[in-house]
Structure formats: structure tokens, C-alpha cells
Design a protein around this motif. Structure first.
Motif, short mmCIF file in Angstrom:
data_model
loop_
_atom_site.label_atom_id
_atom_site.label_comp_id
_atom_site.label_asym_id
_atom_site.label_seq_id
_atom_site.Cartn_x
_atom_site.Cartn_y
_atom_site.Cartn_z
N UNK A 86 -16.93 1.17 -20.32
CA UNK A 86 -16.32 1.29 -21.77
C UNK A 86 -14.96 0.72 -20.97
N UNK A 87 -14.99 0.24 -22.55
CA UNK A 87 -13.11 -0.83 -22.59
C UNK A 87 -12.04 0.06 -22.18
N UNK A 88 -12.66 1.57 -22.79
CA UNK A 88 -11.01 2.09 -22.59
C UNK A 88 -10.60 2.90 -20.94
N UNK A 89 -11.31 2.36 -19.95
CA UNK A 89 -12.00 2.26 -19.05
C UNK A 89 -11.40 1.23 -18.25
N UNK A 90 -12.06 0.43 -19.25
CA UNK A 90 -11.65 -1.45 -18.18
C UNK A 90 -10.33 -1.31 -18.46
N UNK A 91 -9.94 -1.41 -19.46
CA UNK A 91 -8.18 -0.69 -19.56
C UNK A 91 -6.86 -0.31 -18.72
N UNK A 92 -7.75 0.99 -18.96
CA UNK A 92 -6.36 2.00 -17.50
C UNK A 92 -6.88 1.04 -16.48
N UNK A 93 -8.33 0.71 -16.04
CA UNK A 93 -8.06 0.16 -14.34
C UNK A 93 -6.90 -1.31 -14.21
N UNK A 94 -7.34 -1.96 -15.31
CA UNK A 94 -6.44 -2.62 -15.44
C UNK A 94 -4.68 -2.23 -15.41
N UNK A 132 -23.55 -6.84 -26.88
CA UNK A 132 -23.88 -5.18 -27.79
C UNK A 132 -24.35 -6.17 -29.44
N UNK A 133 -23.66 -7.10 -29.30
CA UNK A 133 -24.07 -7.75 -30.93
C UNK A 133 -22.64 -7.85 -31.95
N UNK A 134 -20.97 -8.01 -30.62
CA UNK A 134 -19.31 -7.56 -31.60
C UNK A 134 -19.37 -9.80 -31.42
N UNK A 135 -18.57 -9.78 -32.42
CA UNK A 135 -18.48 -10.77 -33.03
C UNK A 135 -16.98 -11.53 -31.86
N UNK A 136 -16.46 -10.15 -31.55
CA UNK A 136 -15.20 -10.99 -30.96
C UNK A 136 -15.08 -10.40 -28.60
N UNK A 137 -15.25 -11.26 -28.89
CA UNK A 137 -15.90 -10.44 -26.85
C UNK A 137 -14.47 -9.99 -26.69
N UNK A 138 -13.80 -10.75 -27.22
CA UNK A 138 -12.00 -9.96 -26.35
C UNK A 138 -11.67 -9.24 -27.09
N UNK A 139 -11.56 -7.90 -26.86
CA UNK A 139 -10.16 -7.37 -27.42
C UNK A 139 -8.74 -7.38 -27.03
N UNK A 146 -13.22 -8.30 -14.35
CA UNK A 146 -13.24 -7.01 -14.90
C UNK A 146 -13.38 -7.28 -16.59
N UNK A 147 -12.93 -8.80 -16.80
CA UNK A 147 -12.46 -8.63 -17.52
C UNK A 147 -14.08 -9.23 -18.63
N UNK A 148 -14.41 -10.36 -18.17
CA UNK A 148 -14.73 -11.71 -18.32
C UNK A 148 -16.61 -10.40 -18.45
N UNK A 149 -16.62 -9.47 -17.14
CA UNK A 149 -17.93 -9.04 -17.53
C UNK A 149 -17.73 -7.50 -18.43
N UNK A 150 -16.28 -7.02 -18.56
CA UNK A 150 -16.42 -6.32 -19.86
C UNK A 150 -17.14 -7.42 -21.27
N UNK A 151 -16.86 -8.71 -21.32
CA UNK A 151 -16.55 -9.54 -22.44
C UNK A 151 -18.29 -9.72 -22.80
N UNK A 152 -18.81 -9.65 -21.57
CA UNK A 152 -20.47 -9.96 -21.69
C UNK A 152 -21.15 -9.23 -22.18
#
Length: 294
Positions: A73-81, A134-141, A123-129
Motif C-alpha cells: 500500500x502506498x500509505x505504508x511505503x510513505x510511512x516507511x520512507x 493496477x491500471x493507474x495513469x499516474x505511477x508516482x503520487x 521502495x518508490x519504484x516498486x510501488x510505482x510498478x
């Protein structure tokens, strides 16, 4: 016995991280460690970083795992960063508090710079992948980019404060570095900090890296030409990119024949003379410019 609490918390994280049903516990564990660093002061930071090896633990936790499964989950990645940034800032404050009145500087040499930065980038790049799949057009929030930027910038500042020259070999590829920069180009402040942080890292290059190296050089030089107004950041917005571009051009000789890169280098000359050591760095491009200097 209270000294064993952080160790138990870190061990708990290690046991939970591979279980897909325990992600909520990971949130709590990360928050607890960050609270210990923020509220416990120098004493807590000293114990967690020096005695428990928190910085090594942070990158070791993800070094051999698929980060997209550890942090789905993005929130978990952001929390770890964010935890990485907090831990590195605490390390930097420890160095500052120690001053020059100590004989064991080796104990705080920033050995963790390269593996920590690589973990943050992965963590950032794998999250973007994961987002792309998942079909999102914006890979990096914006949130993921901002937290990644904060973590890498903290690492950059901590290494800048260190009195030791880094001898580490690279862990991050030129492809990953240029890809992250390309995805952040619309966020100027974030891009500037990411660029300085990337330029300060030893990057892994190979024979297939020419397109990525070319992109990196174009983005770096373009940023130098666009952002030259803030005096306090001129050193890192000019010197670091020029040094990294020079390094890449030496690695990939074909870049010395690229018309766009050479044009950008020429335009950077008047900027290089505005910072200490800048003209010396720029003169390293003279062999590529040949007779094209007006």
C-alpha cells in the motif's frame, strides 16, 4: 529491561513483514519506532542507531525482499520512507551534538548512505510498478514522491556532514536514477533535491545504460539552466550535476558527440563561474567541445 524494548519491536517487525495479513501491525510498529526517535531525544537515538543498528536494519529489512509485497500500500511505503528520513535526521543530529570532542568518529561514519538510498529508491519504484499494473495513469503520487525526496535529501545532508569520503560502490542503476528523475520533473522543488541526492550517489552503469545516461545528463543540465536564482542552493544545483554529467560522459564516450548535451554544457559555462570550483569542473568538458567554444 527497557533497553530491550526497541530490539523486541524491531524483531516483531521482521516477523510480521512477510505475512500479508499483518500490514496493520506494520503501520503501528513503524509509528512506535518513529515516536521513540522523535520523543526520546539524543539518548534514544544513540541507543537505536549506535547500539541497535537501526540504519542497517532499515535497509536490511528490504534488501533481499520484494518491496512491493512488503509494502503493498502506498500509505505504508510513505510511512516507511518517513521513518528513514526521521532516523537519518536523528543520526545527523547525533553527529552535530558530538562536535569535534570525540575520538571514535569511525563509529558514526555514514557507511549506510548507499544501501539506504537504494532501499528508498527501490521502495518508490516498486510501488510505482504496482500502481502501473493496477491500471493507474499516474505511477508516482505526489505523496510517494515527496516522502522519497525527503528520505533521499536527509541521506544527502547526513553524508555531506560526514568528514569521510565515501568509497562505497553503487547499488542504484543509472536506469533507476534517470527513471525516478523523469517521473518527478513536473515537481521542481522535489526534482532539485532528488537530482542533488542522485548526483551524490555512485551509480551502477553498464553497456546498455547509454539511453538512461543520456536522459540523466539532459535532465540534469536542463535543471541547472532553469534554476539559478536561489543563491543558497547554487552549489548543489550547479556543481553536483556538472560533476555527475562529466562522470557519465567519461563512462559513455558517445555522449561527447551528442549535440543537445554539448549545447547544454556550453550554456552552463556562465553559471559555472558563479560558484567556487565551478569553472574547474566545467573545464573538464573542454575535450568534448573541441573547437566549438566561441
Amino acid at each position: 529491561s527497557q533497553h530491550h524494548v526497541p530490539e523486541l519491536i524491531m524483531s516483531s517487525f521482521d516477523s510480521l513483514v512477510d505475512n500479508p495479513d499483518t500490514k496493520s501491525e506494520l503501520y503501528l510498529t513503524i509509528d512506535v519506532i518513529e515516536t521513540l526517535l522523535q520523543s526520546g531525544g539524543t539518548r534514544a537515538a544513540n541507543h537505536l542507531i549506535k547500539r541497535q543498528g537501526l540504519l542497517s536494519w532499515l535497509h536490511g529489512t528490504v534488501s533481499w525482499r520484494n518491496t512491493s509485497s512488503v509494502f503493498p500500500y502506498e500509505a505504508l511505503r510513505c510511512r516507511f520512507q518517513k521513518l528513514v528520513a526521521t532516523a537519518v535526521d536523528s543520526y545527523r543530529c547525533m553527529r552535530h551534538a558530538r562536535g569535534d570532542d570525540t575520538d571514535d568518529d569511525d563509529a558514526l561514519e555514514f557507511y549506510e548512505k548507499v544501501p539506504l538510498a537504494n532501499a528508498v529508491i527501490r521502495i518508490c519504484l516498486d510501488g510505482a510498478d504496482t500502481t502501473e499494473n493496477s491500471g493507474s495513469s499516474n505511477a508516482f503520487s505526489p505523496s510517494l514522491l515527496e516522502n522519497t525526496c525527503d528520505a533521499l535529501w536527509a541521506i544527502h545532508l547526513a553524508d555531506k556532514q560526514s568528514q569521510f569520503a565515501s568509497t562505497s560502490s553503487g547499488s542504484t542503476s543509472i536506469h533507476d536514477a534517470s527513471y525516478l528523475l523523469e517521473k518527478s520533473v513536473c515537481h521542481m522543488e522535489i526534482f532539485g533535491k532528488l537530482l542533488a541526492s542522485m548526483c551524490d550517489l555512485p551509480l551502477v552503469t553498464n553497456e546498455t545504460g547509454v539511453p538512461s545516461a543520456k536522459l540523466f545528463c539532459e535532465l540534469a543540465l536542463g535543471f541547472v539552466l532553469e534554476t539559478t536564482r536561489e543563491a543558497e542552493v547554487q552549489s548543489c544545483t550547479i556543481l553536483l550535476p556538472l560533476k555527475k554529467v562529466s562522470e557519465l560522459m567519461k563512462r559513455y564516450s558517445c555522449l561527447g558527440n551528442d549535440a543537445k548535451i554539448l549545447s547544454q554544457v556550453m550554456k552552463c559555462r556562465h553559471l559555472a563561474i558563479t560558484v567556487v570550483g565551478g569553472i574547474e569542473v566545467w573545464e573538464g568538458f573542454l575535450p568534448y567541445l573541441g573547437g566549438n567554444i566561441p
